[in-house]
Design a protein around this motif. Structure first.
Motif, short mmCIF file in Angstrom:
data_model
loop_
_atom_site.label_atom_id
_atom_site.label_comp_id
_atom_site.label_asym_id
_atom_site.label_seq_id
_atom_site.Cartn_x
_atom_site.Cartn_y
_atom_site.Cartn_z
N VAL A 1 0.86 -1.18 0.00
CA VAL A 1 0.00 0.00 0.00
C VAL A 1 0.89 1.24 0.00
O VAL A 1 1.71 1.42 0.91
CB VAL A 1 -0.94 0.02 1.22
CG1 VAL A 1 -1.74 1.32 1.26
CG2 VAL A 1 -1.88 -1.18 1.18
N LYS A 2 0.76 2.07 -1.00
CA LYS A 2 1.62 3.24 -1.14
C LYS A 2 1.07 4.41 -0.32
O LYS A 2 -0.14 4.59 -0.20
CB LYS A 2 1.73 3.66 -2.60
CG LYS A 2 2.14 2.54 -3.54
CD LYS A 2 3.46 1.90 -3.15
CE LYS A 2 3.84 0.78 -4.10
NZ LYS A 2 5.08 0.08 -3.68
N ALA A 3 1.98 5.20 0.23
CA ALA A 3 1.60 6.40 0.96
C ALA A 3 1.33 7.52 -0.03
O ALA A 3 2.23 7.91 -0.78
CB ALA A 3 2.70 6.82 1.93
N PRO A 4 0.11 8.05 -0.09
CA PRO A 4 -0.16 9.16 -1.02
C PRO A 4 0.77 10.35 -0.77
O PRO A 4 1.16 10.61 0.38
CB PRO A 4 -1.62 9.52 -0.69
CG PRO A 4 -2.21 8.29 -0.10
CD PRO A 4 -1.09 7.65 0.67
N ASN B 1 6.41 7.18 -4.61
CA ASN B 1 5.57 5.98 -4.65
C ASN B 1 6.05 4.89 -3.71
O ASN B 1 6.15 3.73 -4.08
CB ASN B 1 5.49 5.45 -6.09
CG ASN B 1 4.26 4.60 -6.32
OD1 ASN B 1 3.22 4.82 -5.70
ND2 ASN B 1 4.38 3.61 -7.20
N LEU B 2 6.34 5.26 -2.47
CA LEU B 2 6.84 4.30 -1.48
C LEU B 2 5.70 3.74 -0.64
O LEU B 2 4.68 4.38 -0.43
CB LEU B 2 7.84 4.99 -0.55
CG LEU B 2 9.15 5.46 -1.16
CD1 LEU B 2 9.94 6.28 -0.15
CD2 LEU B 2 9.98 4.29 -1.66
N ASP B 3 5.92 2.51 -0.12
CA ASP B 3 5.03 1.99 0.90
C ASP B 3 5.08 2.91 2.12
O ASP B 3 6.02 3.70 2.28
CB ASP B 3 5.47 0.58 1.32
CG ASP B 3 5.05 -0.48 0.31
OD1 ASP B 3 4.70 -0.12 -0.83
OD2 ASP B 3 5.08 -1.67 0.67
N TRP B 4 4.09 2.76 3.00
CA TRP B 4 3.99 3.69 4.12
C TRP B 4 5.23 3.73 5.02
O TRP B 4 5.74 4.81 5.33
CB TRP B 4 2.76 3.35 4.96
CG TRP B 4 1.51 4.04 4.50
CD1 TRP B 4 0.57 3.57 3.65
CD2 TRP B 4 1.09 5.37 4.87
NE1 TRP B 4 -0.42 4.50 3.46
CE2 TRP B 4 -0.13 5.61 4.21
CE3 TRP B 4 1.61 6.36 5.70
CZ2 TRP B 4 -0.83 6.81 4.35
CZ3 TRP B 4 0.91 7.55 5.84
CH2 TRP B 4 -0.29 7.77 5.17
N SER C 1 -3.89 10.48 7.37
CA SER C 1 -5.03 9.75 6.79
C SER C 1 -4.60 9.01 5.54
O SER C 1 -3.60 9.35 4.90
CB SER C 1 -6.17 10.71 6.46
OG SER C 1 -5.89 11.44 5.28
N SER C 2 -5.39 8.00 5.19
CA SER C 2 -5.09 7.19 4.02
C SER C 2 -5.30 7.98 2.73
O SER C 2 -4.76 7.60 1.68
CB SER C 2 -5.98 5.95 4.01
OG SER C 2 -7.36 6.32 3.98
N LEU D 1 0.73 23.74 1.34
CA LEU D 1 1.24 25.07 1.70
C LEU D 1 2.37 25.03 2.72
O LEU D 1 2.55 25.94 3.51
CB LEU D 1 0.09 25.94 2.24
CG LEU D 1 -0.99 26.34 1.23
CD1 LEU D 1 -1.98 27.29 1.88
CD2 LEU D 1 -0.38 26.98 0.00
N GLY D 2 3.13 23.92 2.73
CA GLY D 2 4.26 23.85 3.66
C GLY D 2 3.86 23.32 5.03
O GLY D 2 2.73 22.87 5.23
N GLY D 3 4.79 23.41 5.96
CA GLY D 3 4.62 22.83 7.30
C GLY D 3 3.32 23.15 8.00
O GLY D 3 2.64 22.25 8.50
N PRO D 4 2.91 24.43 8.08
CA PRO D 4 1.69 24.76 8.83
C PRO D 4 0.46 24.09 8.27
O PRO D 4 -0.49 23.84 9.00
CB PRO D 4 1.61 26.28 8.71
CG PRO D 4 3.01 26.73 8.47
CD PRO D 4 3.63 25.64 7.64
N GLY D 5 0.45 23.79 6.98
CA GLY D 5 -0.73 23.21 6.38
C GLY D 5 -0.64 21.73 6.13
O GLY D 5 -1.51 21.16 5.49
N ALA D 6 0.42 21.09 6.59
CA ALA D 6 0.59 19.66 6.35
C ALA D 6 -0.61 18.88 6.88
O ALA D 6 -1.09 19.14 7.98
CB ALA D 6 1.87 19.16 7.00
N LYS D 7 -1.08 17.94 6.07
CA LYS D 7 -2.27 17.19 6.45
C LYS D 7 -1.90 15.95 7.26
O LYS D 7 -2.51 14.88 7.13
CB LYS D 7 -3.06 16.82 5.21
CG LYS D 7 -3.56 18.05 4.44
CD LYS D 7 -4.38 17.63 3.24
CE LYS D 7 -4.81 18.85 2.43
NZ LYS D 7 -5.59 18.46 1.24
#
Length: 331
Positions: free
Chosen positions: A101-104, A109-112, A174-175, A183-189
């Protein structure tokens, strides 16, 4: 076991940045982590992770992802359990993210697990013998614009038997969004956090300290006697009697109980100063050749100390004459 809980309520500097972009992207907040300061070898590290999400757009089939950074020797993938409680979603368990399962948004395109290692490395730890173990919720959820779901996760990891100090890493995301740096660090999901130095006590062997700069280390950390090794000594970590001429004195311990010692004040045993790293000296060698191993002989470990051009000074563990130990281990 040290049962005093260390609660880290995290006042994130990027909270203001998240508020500014919440209407566009939404944010993940890691509100706090609770964990003990130490456990005894073989006992479980019990941690609680508290998080919430500000949802800014409808999402379907979302799994919440939680990962922990731990020493590889813990075999945490087989020795960790996670569960969660949410006022919004009820309760449930997390399971290891399947291989493949790849990490979006991981860039390549790496696995998690390798994606987190590529992104965050080993955090503030100093020995690269750690791994990110990644779990996600069994259930998939639908999130609606304006939702603010909360999750309280319980994490239990059986510790290894070795005495060790390290800084535990935590990740939540999240998956769907993966490693989206909107938008950089502050907006990282996603969000990460690393603990203060956590310790396993009453275990086996000398303490392996991932937290503090070591006097000496061998690269690679895991190897066989047939690998090329680079041994580094940092004279300034704990100042002692050695000057610029530093020599290796080492004894190989073989599987059949025999030993072989190489301890000469010669150019072959002299460590070279590392360019641009004041106080650091190193030498690279092939153990089988260095100790003159014959076919069929197998080295289990070698013990060593450093000496000067006179050969009279012995500098070992913590500047005593107790030798350092390197044990060969390979996956």
């Amino acid at each position: 076991m040290n049962t005093t809980k260390i609660k880290r309520t995290l006042s994130f500097r990027w909270a203001i940045g998240c508020a500014l972009i919440a209407l566009i992207a939404g944010c993940v907040y890691l509100d706090g982590v609770e964990q003990p300061g130490s456990v005894k070898a073989g006992e479980a590290l019990e941690a609680a992770l508290h998080a919430h999400v500000d949802v800014a757009e409808d999402r379907q089939n979302v799994r919440f992802v939680i990962a922990v950074l731990a020493p590889r020797s813990w075999n945490a993938a087989q020795n960790m359990q996670m569960s969660y409680v949410s006022q919004d979603f009820g309760s449930g368990t997390l399971v290891q993210v399947p291989v493949g399962v790849k990490a979006p948004n991981s860039g390549n395109n790496l696995d998690w697990s390798p994606a987190l290692k590529n992104k965050f490395g080993i955090g503030p730890n100093l020995i690269d013998d750690m791994e990110w173990v990644v779990f996600w919720t069994k259930e998939q959820y639908t999130l609606h614009n304006g939702d603010k779901p909360k999750i309280d996760a319980q994490i239990s990891i059986k510790s290894g038997m070795q005495n060790v100090k390290f800084k535990v890493g935590y990740f939540i995301g999240s998956s769907i969004d993966g490693l989206d740096d909107y938008l950089g660090g502050p907006g990282a999901k996603y969000k990460t956090w690393f603990s203060d130095c956590f310790e396993v006590t009453d275990g086996e062997g000398d303490v392996v300290d991932f937290c503090n700069p070591p006097q000496t280390f061998v690269d690679p950390y895991r190897s066989t006697d047939n690998d090329i090794l680079t041994l580094t000594y940092d004279r300034d970590i704990l100042p002692g009697p050695l000057g610029e001429e530093i020599y290796l004195c080492a004894t190989a311990e073989l599987a059949d109980g025999k030993t072989k010692t190489v301890c000469e004040v010669s150019s072959a045993n002299r460590l070279k100063a590392v360019t641009g790293a004041k106080g650091r000296f190193e030498m690279t060698f092939w153990p089988r050749q260095y100790f003159g191993l014959q076919e069929g002989e197998v080295m289990e470990r070698f013990i060593y100390y450093f000496t000067d051009q006179t050969g009279n000074i012995k500098v070992g563990y913590a500047n005593t004459e107790e030798p350092f130990v390197y044990t060969f281990t390979c996956d």
